[in-house]
Design a protein around this motif. Structure first.
Motif, PDB file in Angstrom:
ATOM      1  N   PRO A  82      36.424  35.876  41.233  1.00 27.55           N
ATOM      2  CA  PRO A  82      37.747  34.835  41.446  1.00 27.55           C
ATOM      3  C   PRO A  82      38.727  35.596  42.333  1.00 27.55           C
ATOM      4  O   PRO A  82      38.998  36.559  42.382  1.00 27.55           O
ATOM      5  N   VAL A  83      38.960  34.691  43.467  1.00 25.72           N
ATOM      6  CA  VAL A  83      40.047  35.367  44.567  1.00 25.72           C
ATOM      7  C   VAL A  83      41.114  34.369  44.714  1.00 25.72           C
ATOM      8  O   VAL A  83      41.056  32.993  44.626  1.00 25.72           O
ATOM      9  N   MET A 107      47.679  35.355  37.274  1.00 26.88           N
ATOM     10  CA  MET A 107      48.584  36.750  37.964  1.00 26.88           C
ATOM     11  C   MET A 107      47.511  37.862  37.571  1.00 26.88           C
ATOM     12  O   MET A 107      47.673  38.939  38.452  1.00 26.88           O
ATOM     13  N   ALA A 108      46.598  37.826  36.684  1.00 24.20           N
ATOM     14  CA  ALA A 108      45.867  39.057  36.352  1.00 24.20           C
ATOM     15  C   ALA A 108      44.730  38.832  37.570  1.00 24.20           C
ATOM     16  O   ALA A 108      44.252  40.030  38.077  1.00 24.20           O
ATOM     17  N   ILE A 109      44.474  37.710  38.146  1.00 24.34           N
ATOM     18  CA  ILE A 109      43.392  37.731  39.249  1.00 24.34           C
ATOM     19  C   ILE A 109      44.301  38.090  40.596  1.00 24.34           C
ATOM     20  O   ILE A 109      43.632  39.133  41.034  1.00 24.34           O
ATOM     21  N   LEU A 110      45.340  37.820  40.416  1.00 24.06           N
ATOM     22  CA  LEU A 110      46.103  38.324  41.814  1.00 24.06           C
ATOM     23  C   LEU A 110      46.515  39.837  41.650  1.00 24.06           C
ATOM     24  O   LEU A 110      46.264  40.430  42.747  1.00 24.06           O
ATOM     25  N   LYS A 124      40.593  38.183  26.740  1.00 23.67           N
ATOM     26  CA  LYS A 124      40.222  36.813  26.516  1.00 23.67           C
ATOM     27  C   LYS A 124      38.952  36.569  26.353  1.00 23.67           C
ATOM     28  O   LYS A 124      38.146  37.329  27.004  1.00 23.67           O
ATOM     29  N   ASP A 125      38.412  35.523  25.685  1.00 19.39           N
ATOM     30  CA  ASP A 125      36.817  35.055  25.460  1.00 19.39           C
ATOM     31  C   ASP A 125      36.543  34.631  26.850  1.00 19.39           C
ATOM     32  O   ASP A 125      37.374  34.067  27.362  1.00 19.39           O
ATOM     33  N   LEU A 126      35.237  35.320  26.833  1.00 17.09           N
ATOM     34  CA  LEU A 126      34.670  34.967  28.313  1.00 17.09           C
ATOM     35  C   LEU A 126      34.342  33.674  28.367  1.00 17.09           C
ATOM     36  O   LEU A 126      34.554  32.920  29.661  1.00 17.09           O
ATOM     37  N   SER A 127      33.755  32.856  27.489  1.00 22.35           N
ATOM     38  CA  SER A 127      33.627  31.282  27.688  1.00 22.35           C
ATOM     39  C   SER A 127      34.989  30.510  28.143  1.00 22.35           C
ATOM     40  O   SER A 127      35.152  29.748  29.039  1.00 22.35           O
ATOM     41  N   ASN A 128      35.663  30.983  27.388  1.00 26.01           N
ATOM     42  CA  ASN A 128      37.283  30.238  27.539  1.00 26.01           C
ATOM     43  C   ASN A 128      37.763  30.629  28.909  1.00 26.01           C
ATOM     44  O   ASN A 128      38.354  29.763  29.597  1.00 26.01           O
ATOM     45  N   TYR A 186      33.588  38.071  34.146  1.00 22.23           N
ATOM     46  CA  TYR A 186      33.585  39.040  33.024  1.00 22.23           C
ATOM     47  C   TYR A 186      34.702  39.972  32.862  1.00 22.23           C
ATOM     48  O   TYR A 186      35.289  40.213  31.871  1.00 22.23           O
ATOM     49  N   GLN A 187      34.749  40.816  34.015  1.00 24.89           N
ATOM     50  CA  GLN A 187      35.942  41.766  34.186  1.00 24.89           C
ATOM     51  C   GLN A 187      37.244  41.204  34.126  1.00 24.89           C
ATOM     52  O   GLN A 187      38.229  41.864  33.499  1.00 24.89           O
ATOM     53  N   LEU A 188      37.539  39.794  34.507  1.00 24.11           N
ATOM     54  CA  LEU A 188      38.759  39.229  34.506  1.00 24.11           C
ATOM     55  C   LEU A 188      39.054  38.885  32.701  1.00 24.11           C
ATOM     56  O   LEU A 188      40.344  39.390  32.281  1.00 24.11           O
ATOM     57  N   ALA A 189      38.214  38.529  32.102  1.00 21.48           N
ATOM     58  CA  ALA A 189      38.200  38.413  30.729  1.00 21.48           C
ATOM     59  C   ALA A 189      38.502  39.643  29.840  1.00 21.48           C
ATOM     60  O   ALA A 189      39.332  39.617  29.295  1.00 21.48           O
TER      61      ALA A 189
END
Length: 97
Positions: free
Chosen positions: A83-84, A31-34, A50-54, A42-45
């Motif tokens: 991510p799209v 939902m954050a991507i959407l 949330k942790d970038l690796s996860n 990186y911006q999504l994390a």
């Protein structure tokens, strides 16, 4: 070719209960991507706190099951993975087997 119908239909089915549970557990990231349309993982994390690796692992899982696509873009001379989400609604159709 190159155009998406307004009535396009995307469907994901799960053979393993574990994959379905992982998908549902991480719906907030989807939902954050959407909603925020981040320009990179990186911006999504950062947006999702949330942790970038996860986050990378979850994004890879989403891409593997076909829930999202990854687009490489150049931003400021750097290539980033964006991510799209190609749809605007998630519905569940559960059937007992």
């Amino acid at each position: 070719k190159g155009k998406t119908s307004k009535n396009a239909h995307y469907e994901i089915s799960f053979e393993k209960k574990k994959d379905f549970e992982r998908f549902v557990k991480n719906l907030s990231l989807l939902m954050a991507i959407l909603n925020h349309k981040p320009h990179s993982i990186y911006q999504l994390a950062k947006l999702a706190d949330k942790d970038l690796s996860n986050t990378k692992k979850i994004v890879t899982f989403f891409e593997d099951i076909g829930a999202i696509s990854i687009v490489e873009e150049k931003i400021g001379g750097r290539t980033v993975k964006k991510p799209v989400v190609d749809y605007d609604k998630v519905e569940f159709d559960l059937k007992a087997a």
